[in-house]
Design a protein around this motif. Structure first.
Motif, PDB file in Angstrom:
ATOM      1  N   ASP A 196       0.855  -1.188   0.000  1.00  0.00           N
ATOM      2  CA  ASP A 196       0.000   0.000   0.000  1.00  0.00           C
ATOM      3  C   ASP A 196       0.888   1.234   0.000  1.00  0.00           C
ATOM      4  O   ASP A 196       2.117   1.150   0.167  1.00  0.00           O
ATOM      5  N   PHE A 197       0.244   2.403  -0.151  1.00  0.00           N
ATOM      6  CA  PHE A 197       1.017   3.643  -0.224  1.00  0.00           C
ATOM      7  C   PHE A 197       0.418   4.684   0.716  1.00  0.00           C
ATOM      8  O   PHE A 197      -0.801   4.842   0.796  1.00  0.00           O
ATOM      9  N   PHE A 198       1.316   5.378   1.411  1.00  0.00           N
ATOM     10  CA  PHE A 198       0.937   6.432   2.350  1.00  0.00           C
ATOM     11  C   PHE A 198       1.445   7.764   1.815  1.00  0.00           C
ATOM     12  O   PHE A 198       2.604   7.873   1.416  1.00  0.00           O
ATOM     13  N   GLU A 199       0.579   8.765   1.791  1.00  0.00           N
ATOM     14  CA  GLU A 199       0.955  10.077   1.277  1.00  0.00           C
ATOM     15  C   GLU A 199       1.773  10.843   2.311  1.00  0.00           C
ATOM     16  O   GLU A 199       1.335  11.021   3.447  1.00  0.00           O
ATOM     17  N   VAL A 200       2.940  11.286   1.898  1.00  0.00           N
ATOM     18  CA  VAL A 200       3.826  12.059   2.766  1.00  0.00           C
ATOM     19  C   VAL A 200       3.903  13.485   2.236  1.00  0.00           C
ATOM     20  O   VAL A 200       4.301  13.717   1.092  1.00  0.00           O
ATOM     21  N   ASN A 201       3.488  14.429   3.056  1.00  0.00           N
ATOM     22  CA  ASN A 201       3.569  15.852   2.710  1.00  0.00           C
ATOM     23  C   ASN A 201       4.779  16.426   3.436  1.00  0.00           C
ATOM     24  O   ASN A 201       4.754  16.623   4.644  1.00  0.00           O
ATOM     25  N   ALA A 202       5.861  16.655   2.699  1.00  0.00           N
ATOM     26  CA  ALA A 202       7.104  17.102   3.328  1.00  0.00           C
ATOM     27  C   ALA A 202       7.872  18.004   2.371  1.00  0.00           C
ATOM     28  O   ALA A 202       7.915  17.756   1.170  1.00  0.00           O
ATOM     29  N   GLN A 203       8.466  19.047   2.925  1.00  0.00           N
ATOM     30  CA  GLN A 203       9.370  19.915   2.169  1.00  0.00           C
ATOM     31  C   GLN A 203       8.714  20.462   0.901  1.00  0.00           C
ATOM     32  O   GLN A 203       9.299  20.482  -0.178  1.00  0.00           O
ATOM     33  N   GLN A 204       7.442  20.849   1.058  1.00  0.00           N
ATOM     34  CA  GLN A 204       6.648  21.486   0.006  1.00  0.00           C
ATOM     35  C   GLN A 204       6.372  20.568  -1.187  1.00  0.00           C
ATOM     36  O   GLN A 204       6.087  21.028  -2.290  1.00  0.00           O
ATOM     37  N   GLU A 205       6.432  19.268  -0.960  1.00  0.00           N
ATOM     38  CA  GLU A 205       6.089  18.314  -2.008  1.00  0.00           C
ATOM     39  C   GLU A 205       5.278  17.172  -1.412  1.00  0.00           C
ATOM     40  O   GLU A 205       5.269  16.962  -0.200  1.00  0.00           O
ATOM     41  N   ILE A 206       4.629  16.412  -2.292  1.00  0.00           N
ATOM     42  CA  ILE A 206       3.872  15.238  -1.897  1.00  0.00           C
ATOM     43  C   ILE A 206       4.608  14.003  -2.422  1.00  0.00           C
ATOM     44  O   ILE A 206       4.930  13.924  -3.612  1.00  0.00           O
ATOM     45  N   PHE A 207       4.879  13.061  -1.538  1.00  0.00           N
ATOM     46  CA  PHE A 207       5.561  11.833  -1.911  1.00  0.00           C
ATOM     47  C   PHE A 207       4.697  10.639  -1.522  1.00  0.00           C
ATOM     48  O   PHE A 207       3.785  10.754  -0.713  1.00  0.00           O
ATOM     49  N   GLU A 208       5.025   9.494  -2.108  1.00  0.00           N
ATOM     50  CA  GLU A 208       4.358   8.247  -1.738  1.00  0.00           C
ATOM     51  C   GLU A 208       5.335   7.342  -1.010  1.00  0.00           C
ATOM     52  O   GLU A 208       6.440   7.096  -1.494  1.00  0.00           O
ATOM     53  N   ASN A 224       8.186  10.905   9.022  1.00  0.00           N
ATOM     54  CA  ASN A 224       7.368  10.251   7.993  1.00  0.00           C
ATOM     55  C   ASN A 224       6.847   8.909   8.500  1.00  0.00           C
ATOM     56  O   ASN A 224       5.675   8.554   8.307  1.00  0.00           O
ATOM     57  N   THR A 225       7.744   8.153   9.138  1.00  0.00           N
ATOM     58  CA  THR A 225       7.390   6.820   9.623  1.00  0.00           C
ATOM     59  C   THR A 225       6.383   6.898  10.755  1.00  0.00           C
ATOM     60  O   THR A 225       5.436   6.095  10.821  1.00  0.00           O
ATOM     61  N   LYS A 226       6.548   7.868  11.650  1.00  0.00           N
ATOM     62  CA  LYS A 226       5.593   8.044  12.754  1.00  0.00           C
ATOM     63  C   LYS A 226       4.213   8.406  12.205  1.00  0.00           C
ATOM     64  O   LYS A 226       3.176   7.911  12.699  1.00  0.00           O
ATOM     65  N   ASN A 227       4.158   9.246  11.187  1.00  0.00           N
ATOM     66  CA  ASN A 227       2.872   9.600  10.591  1.00  0.00           C
ATOM     67  C   ASN A 227       2.206   8.384   9.959  1.00  0.00           C
ATOM     68  O   ASN A 227       0.977   8.237  10.023  1.00  0.00           O
ATOM     69  N   LEU A 228       3.006   7.512   9.352  1.00  0.00           N
ATOM     70  CA  LEU A 228       2.460   6.265   8.816  1.00  0.00           C
ATOM     71  C   LEU A 228       1.896   5.406   9.939  1.00  0.00           C
ATOM     72  O   LEU A 228       0.767   4.874   9.832  1.00  0.00           O
ATOM     73  N   VAL A 229       2.649   5.256  11.011  1.00  0.00           N
ATOM     74  CA  VAL A 229       2.191   4.471  12.169  1.00  0.00           C
ATOM     75  C   VAL A 229       0.874   5.022  12.703  1.00  0.00           C
ATOM     76  O   VAL A 229      -0.075   4.271  12.970  1.00  0.00           O
ATOM     77  N   ASP A 230       0.791   6.342  12.849  1.00  0.00           N
ATOM     78  CA  ASP A 230      -0.428   6.974  13.350  1.00  0.00           C
ATOM     79  C   ASP A 230      -1.611   6.744  12.416  1.00  0.00           C
ATOM     80  O   ASP A 230      -2.748   6.555  12.868  1.00  0.00           O
ATOM     81  N   SER A 231      -1.348   6.755  11.110  1.00  0.00           N
ATOM     82  CA  SER A 231      -2.438   6.571  10.143  1.00  0.00           C
ATOM     83  C   SER A 231      -3.059   5.185  10.248  1.00  0.00           C
ATOM     84  O   SER A 231      -4.213   4.992   9.849  1.00  0.00           O
ATOM     85  N   LEU A 232      -2.298   4.234  10.779  1.00  0.00           N
ATOM     86  CA  LEU A 232      -2.784   2.864  10.944  1.00  0.00           C
ATOM     87  C   LEU A 232      -3.334   2.621  12.347  1.00  0.00           C
ATOM     88  O   LEU A 232      -3.659   1.483  12.706  1.00  0.00           O
ATOM     89  N   ASP A 233      -3.441   3.701  13.126  1.00  0.00           N
ATOM     90  CA  ASP A 233      -3.982   3.639  14.495  1.00  0.00           C
ATOM     91  C   ASP A 233      -3.184   2.681  15.386  1.00  0.00           C
ATOM     92  O   ASP A 233      -3.746   1.977  16.233  1.00  0.00           O
ATOM     93  N   ILE A 234      -1.876   2.671  15.193  1.00  0.00           N
ATOM     94  CA  ILE A 234      -0.988   1.874  16.041  1.00  0.00           C
ATOM     95  C   ILE A 234      -0.427   2.784  17.131  1.00  0.00           C
ATOM     96  O   ILE A 234       0.255   3.772  16.833  1.00  0.00           O
ATOM     97  N   GLU A 235      -0.728   2.449  18.375  1.00  0.00           N
ATOM     98  CA  GLU A 235      -0.293   3.309  19.477  1.00  0.00           C
ATOM     99  C   GLU A 235       1.099   2.968  19.974  1.00  0.00           C
ATOM    100  O   GLU A 235       1.859   3.866  20.373  1.00  0.00           O
ATOM    101  N   LYS A 236       1.443   1.691  19.978  1.00  0.00           N
ATOM    102  CA  LYS A 236       2.759   1.265  20.436  1.00  0.00           C
ATOM    103  C   LYS A 236       3.240   0.099  19.565  1.00  0.00           C
ATOM    104  O   LYS A 236       2.427  -0.696  19.094  1.00  0.00           O
ATOM    105  N   LEU A 237       4.545   0.031  19.369  1.00  0.00           N
ATOM    106  CA  LEU A 237       5.121  -1.075  18.610  1.00  0.00           C
ATOM    107  C   LEU A 237       6.587  -1.244  18.986  1.00  0.00           C
ATOM    108  O   LEU A 237       7.193  -0.362  19.585  1.00  0.00           O
TER     109      LEU A 237
END
Length: 334
Positions: free
Chosen positions: A43-55, A125-138
């Protein structure tokens, strides 16, 4: 302009003589590895960073009989999430959900034209991905460069990190104190010269492997497959930027600040160190001594344990899977 320059430069380079044996049987791979299959759904998670959008590509494997815990696996510089396949299967069979991202610039994720690579940015970026999956701890497992990122993640987000596991991480020493400064352009020129034989030679010299076999060759061929693509200079440029990140942002000085339980799994034959080709034989002999670095790092990290795998190189989870996975599962299940 940058894209045109890269393509023109690559066209010139491809006119140089090539040993056909070095590329025989290699598959040309595109920048996002769309013609290379991963072992699990991506799957792909949208990353908004440094004035650009990445996957940001990732695999999230839910266990059939979940135990309520999630493990995140972070890849090394010369790899992507696919090389964790057997580790994923073993963890999933024990009830762990498993999250495996490809960092920006790697694997199936976006390859930026312009990007300021920092471990802090990759951790965010990785923390935002984790949050998007509703993972609180890992728990976080990082190999090679992924060990540097895992360390930064644990330092930035100790409340999210249950346990930290470092598998032959780089960054256990500060290489910029030993090698001459290399600009991003210098690293870029070095990357442009790579082919399968050069990649294989480096990995063997660094004691990645014991007897070279297809288990190692698979990942060298993946890197070499990119060199056959007309857009390879984009890969080379991102690789140069990540070399600069690794060398200028060592985590070695912050190990004492890690707050979470930590396990080091170290193959003691490993001699991986960036820039060894730039120094004398005398200096080279002092770099990447994992049979010493494991103990030194354990002593720097509060509440750390060390498992040393004698006569194992840089890829314990490939070279000696049983010896790697058993202590890992023991630690995760404590």
């Amino acid at each position: 302009m940058l894209k045109k320059y890269f393509i023109l430069l690559f066209a010139v380079l491809t006119l140089l003589p090539v040993n056909s044996q070095e590329t025989k049987g290699l598959q040309e791979l595109d920048l996002r590895l769309t013609n290379y299959d991963y072992p699990f759904a991506v799957d792909f998670f949208e990353v908004n960073a440094q004035q650009e959008i990445f996957e940001m590509a990732y695999m999230f494997i839910e266990a059939e009989n979940p135990n309520g815990e999630t493990i995140m696996l972070l890849h090394g510089k010369n790899f992507n999430g696919a090389y964790w396949e057997t580790t994923i299967e073993a963890l999933s069979s024990e009830g762990f959900n498993v999250l495996v991202p490809d960092q920006i610039g790697f694997g199936k994720s976006s390859k930026p034209n312009h990007f300021q690579y920092t471990f802090q940015q990759l951790a965010l970026n990785t923390k935002n991905l984790v949050d998007s999956l509703d993972i609180e701890k890992l728990s976080v497992i990082g190999h090679s460069m992924g060990g540097m990122l895992a360390t930064r993640f644990a330092l930035m987000y100790p409340e999210t990190t249950e346990k930290l596991i470092l598998v032959n991480p780089i960054g256990l020493e500060d290489w910029k104190l030993k090698i001459p400064y290399q600009s991003v352009n210098d690293w870029y020129e070095q990357e442009l010269k790579k082919d399968y034989e050069a990649i294989k030679s480096y990995q063997k010299e660094s004691y990645y492997a014991g007897d070279w076999n297809e288990d190692y060759a698979e990942w060298a061929k993946l890197l070499a497959g990119w060199t056959l693509n007309e857009n390879y200079p984009f890969i080379a440029w991102n690789a140069a930027l990540t070399y600069d990140m690794i060398l200028t942002q060592p985590v070695v000085y912050e190990f004492s600040k890690i707050e979470v339980p930590t396990l080091l799994i170290i193959g003691t034959r490993d001699r991986t160190a960036l820039g060894k080709n730039l120094v004398s034989e005398e200096v080279k002999a002092t770099m990447g001594l994992y049979d010493q670095l494991g103990e030194e790092t354990r002593d720097k990290i509060p509440n750390a344990k060390l498992v040393e795998l004698e006569d194992v190189g840089h890829l314990p989870h490939i070279e000696a899977f049983d010896r790697f996975i058993n202590p890992l599962l023991d630690y995760l299940q404590e």
